[in-house]
Design a protein around this motif. Structure first.
Motif, PDB file in Angstrom:
ATOM      1  N   PRO A  79       0.821  -1.219   0.000  1.00  0.00           N
ATOM      2  CA  PRO A  79       0.000   0.000   0.000  1.00  0.00           C
ATOM      3  C   PRO A  79       0.855   1.269   0.000  1.00  0.00           C
ATOM      4  O   PRO A  79       1.911   1.329   0.636  1.00  0.00           O
ATOM      5  N   ASN A  80       0.408   2.245  -0.766  1.00  0.00           N
ATOM      6  CA  ASN A  80       1.055   3.553  -0.898  1.00  0.00           C
ATOM      7  C   ASN A  80       2.400   3.503  -1.627  1.00  0.00           C
ATOM      8  O   ASN A  80       3.187   4.442  -1.528  1.00  0.00           O
ATOM      9  N   SER A  81       2.665   2.425  -2.350  1.00  0.00           N
ATOM     10  CA  SER A  81       3.881   2.368  -3.167  1.00  0.00           C
ATOM     11  C   SER A  81       3.524   2.726  -4.602  1.00  0.00           C
ATOM     12  O   SER A  81       2.355   2.749  -4.973  1.00  0.00           O
ATOM     13  N   ALA A  82       4.549   3.009  -5.399  1.00  0.00           N
ATOM     14  CA  ALA A  82       4.312   3.362  -6.806  1.00  0.00           C
ATOM     15  C   ALA A  82       5.463   2.832  -7.643  1.00  0.00           C
ATOM     16  O   ALA A  82       6.589   3.283  -7.504  1.00  0.00           O
ATOM     17  N   TYR A  83       5.159   1.840  -8.466  1.00  0.00           N
ATOM     18  CA  TYR A  83       6.158   1.291  -9.379  1.00  0.00           C
ATOM     19  C   TYR A  83       5.831   1.573 -10.835  1.00  0.00           C
ATOM     20  O   TYR A  83       6.695   1.524 -11.691  1.00  0.00           O
ATOM     21  N   ILE A  84       4.567   1.806 -11.126  1.00  0.00           N
ATOM     22  CA  ILE A  84       4.148   2.129 -12.485  1.00  0.00           C
ATOM     23  C   ILE A  84       4.203   3.650 -12.632  1.00  0.00           C
ATOM     24  O   ILE A  84       3.650   4.376 -11.804  1.00  0.00           O
ATOM     25  N   SER A  85       4.863   4.105 -13.675  1.00  0.00           N
ATOM     26  CA  SER A  85       5.062   5.544 -13.870  1.00  0.00           C
ATOM     27  C   SER A  85       4.482   5.998 -15.206  1.00  0.00           C
ATOM     28  O   SER A  85       4.023   5.186 -16.015  1.00  0.00           O
ATOM     29  N   ASN A 140     -11.645   3.335  -4.904  1.00  0.00           N
ATOM     30  CA  ASN A 140     -12.754   4.038  -4.264  1.00  0.00           C
ATOM     31  C   ASN A 140     -12.669   4.005  -2.746  1.00  0.00           C
ATOM     32  O   ASN A 140     -13.310   4.803  -2.071  1.00  0.00           O
ATOM     33  N   SER A 141     -11.885   3.065  -2.201  1.00  0.00           N
ATOM     34  CA  SER A 141     -11.789   2.948  -0.742  1.00  0.00           C
ATOM     35  C   SER A 141     -10.365   3.047  -0.208  1.00  0.00           C
ATOM     36  O   SER A 141     -10.172   3.291   0.979  1.00  0.00           O
ATOM     37  N   GLU A 142      -9.367   2.857  -1.072  1.00  0.00           N
ATOM     38  CA  GLU A 142      -7.968   2.912  -0.645  1.00  0.00           C
ATOM     39  C   GLU A 142      -7.155   3.621  -1.720  1.00  0.00           C
ATOM     40  O   GLU A 142      -7.538   3.612  -2.890  1.00  0.00           O
ATOM     41  N   PRO A 143      -6.036   4.209  -1.347  1.00  0.00           N
ATOM     42  CA  PRO A 143      -5.226   4.887  -2.365  1.00  0.00           C
ATOM     43  C   PRO A 143      -4.703   3.920  -3.426  1.00  0.00           C
ATOM     44  O   PRO A 143      -4.197   2.851  -3.111  1.00  0.00           O
ATOM     45  N   VAL A 144      -4.893   4.303  -4.682  1.00  0.00           N
ATOM     46  CA  VAL A 144      -4.363   3.563  -5.833  1.00  0.00           C
ATOM     47  C   VAL A 144      -3.786   4.609  -6.783  1.00  0.00           C
ATOM     48  O   VAL A 144      -4.396   5.639  -7.038  1.00  0.00           O
ATOM     49  N   SER A 145      -2.642   4.324  -7.309  1.00  0.00           N
ATOM     50  CA  SER A 145      -1.960   5.242  -8.218  1.00  0.00           C
ATOM     51  C   SER A 145      -2.792   5.500  -9.476  1.00  0.00           C
ATOM     52  O   SER A 145      -3.343   4.573 -10.075  1.00  0.00           O
ATOM     53  N   ASP A 146      -2.848   6.769  -9.882  1.00  0.00           N
ATOM     54  CA  ASP A 146      -3.486   7.103 -11.160  1.00  0.00           C
ATOM     55  C   ASP A 146      -2.789   6.385 -12.303  1.00  0.00           C
ATOM     56  O   ASP A 146      -3.431   5.964 -13.264  1.00  0.00           O
ATOM     57  N   PHE A 147      -1.468   6.239 -12.206  1.00  0.00           N
ATOM     58  CA  PHE A 147      -0.715   5.581 -13.264  1.00  0.00           C
ATOM     59  C   PHE A 147      -1.095   4.113 -13.392  1.00  0.00           C
ATOM     60  O   PHE A 147      -1.113   3.576 -14.497  1.00  0.00           O
ATOM     61  N   LYS A 150      -4.354   4.083 -15.362  1.00  0.00           N
ATOM     62  CA  LYS A 150      -4.098   4.477 -16.756  1.00  0.00           C
ATOM     63  C   LYS A 150      -3.356   3.368 -17.499  1.00  0.00           C
ATOM     64  O   LYS A 150      -3.628   3.111 -18.670  1.00  0.00           O
ATOM     65  N   TYR A 151      -2.416   2.730 -16.811  1.00  0.00           N
ATOM     66  CA  TYR A 151      -1.663   1.645 -17.447  1.00  0.00           C
ATOM     67  C   TYR A 151      -2.607   0.543 -17.912  1.00  0.00           C
ATOM     68  O   TYR A 151      -2.518   0.064 -19.046  1.00  0.00           O
ATOM     69  N   LEU A 152      -3.516   0.127 -17.048  1.00  0.00           N
ATOM     70  CA  LEU A 152      -4.449  -0.943 -17.411  1.00  0.00           C
ATOM     71  C   LEU A 152      -5.353  -0.525 -18.556  1.00  0.00           C
ATOM     72  O   LEU A 152      -5.660  -1.322 -19.445  1.00  0.00           O
ATOM     73  N   ASN A 153      -5.774   0.733 -18.564  1.00  0.00           N
ATOM     74  CA  ASN A 153      -6.610   1.230 -19.649  1.00  0.00           C
ATOM     75  C   ASN A 153      -5.859   1.186 -20.974  1.00  0.00           C
ATOM     76  O   ASN A 153      -6.391   0.722 -21.989  1.00  0.00           O
ATOM     77  N   ARG A 154      -4.619   1.630 -20.983  1.00  0.00           N
ATOM     78  CA  ARG A 154      -3.810   1.607 -22.218  1.00  0.00           C
ATOM     79  C   ARG A 154      -3.474   0.185 -22.629  1.00  0.00           C
ATOM     80  O   ARG A 154      -3.435  -0.131 -23.814  1.00  0.00           O
TER      81      ARG A 154
END
Length: 183
Positions: A79-85, A140-147, A150-154
């Motif tokens: 939680p609260n990490s970011a590896y996808i940029s 909707n209930s916990e922090p998730v990176s916008d990236f 977006k990555y999954l959408n792309r």
């Protein structure tokens, strides 16, 4: 990682909980674990697609995606990490543009099908869309990176394009949707 993975059977999950990457424990049916499992399923679908005979450019793209998905799973696991940029997203957009430039413009809706490889790409695309929905739900209930979203959408867009690319590589056209006008 060698020492961490030297013991696979740990019995620590026997009571219905599992550990996150930050050391906390959660129930195996929590939404975060569900998302991790969905990312793993998507990665496995791509692994099945990679078992097919594929053009080198498609193979290289999918291998890169598999590594990204492992990173995404890690991001969700901690939680609260970011590896996808943003760079990951830009790379997918570039690859989608490159493959799409070789395809004829769409004039009709297409059905998932054609060659086995194209069908597997479409299956991976539909799983990717499900993963995206679950990650949005988690967000909707916990922090998730916008990236991550977006990555999954792309990626689902890229997998659609790769399905068309794989049909074309085998000399097959798109499988066109024909509206059923009733009996």
């Amino acid at each position: 990682m060698g020492n961490r993975l030297s013991k696979i059977v740990t019995r620590t999950g026997d009571a219905g909980t599992t550990g996150l990457g930050d050391g906390s424990r959660v129930t195996k049916d929590c939404l975060r674990i569900d998302c991790i499992g969905e990312v793993d399923e998507l990665n496995s679908c791509i692994g099945v697609l990679l078992a097919e005979t594929l053009p080198d450019a498609v193979r290289e793209t999918l291998l890169s995606v598999q590594n990204d998905l492992f990173d995404l799973g890690g991001e969700i696991c901690i939680p609260n990490s970011a590896y996808i940029s943003e760079n990951h997203i830009l790379r997918l957009e570039e690859q989608a543009g490159r493959f799409n430039a070789e395809l004829s413009p769409l004039k009709n809706f297409i059905l998932p099908g054609g060659t086995r490889a194209a069908s597997l790409a479409h299956l991976a695309r539909s799983v990717c869309r499900r993963v995206e929905r679950r990650v949005v739900h988690l967000g909707n209930s916990e922090p998730v990176s916008d990236f991550a979203r977006k990555y999954l959408n792309r990626l689902s867009d890229l997998l659609f394009i790769l399905g068309r690319t794989l049909n074309q590589a085998e000399g097959r056209g798109d499988v066109l949707w024909v509206q059923n006008k009733g009996s």
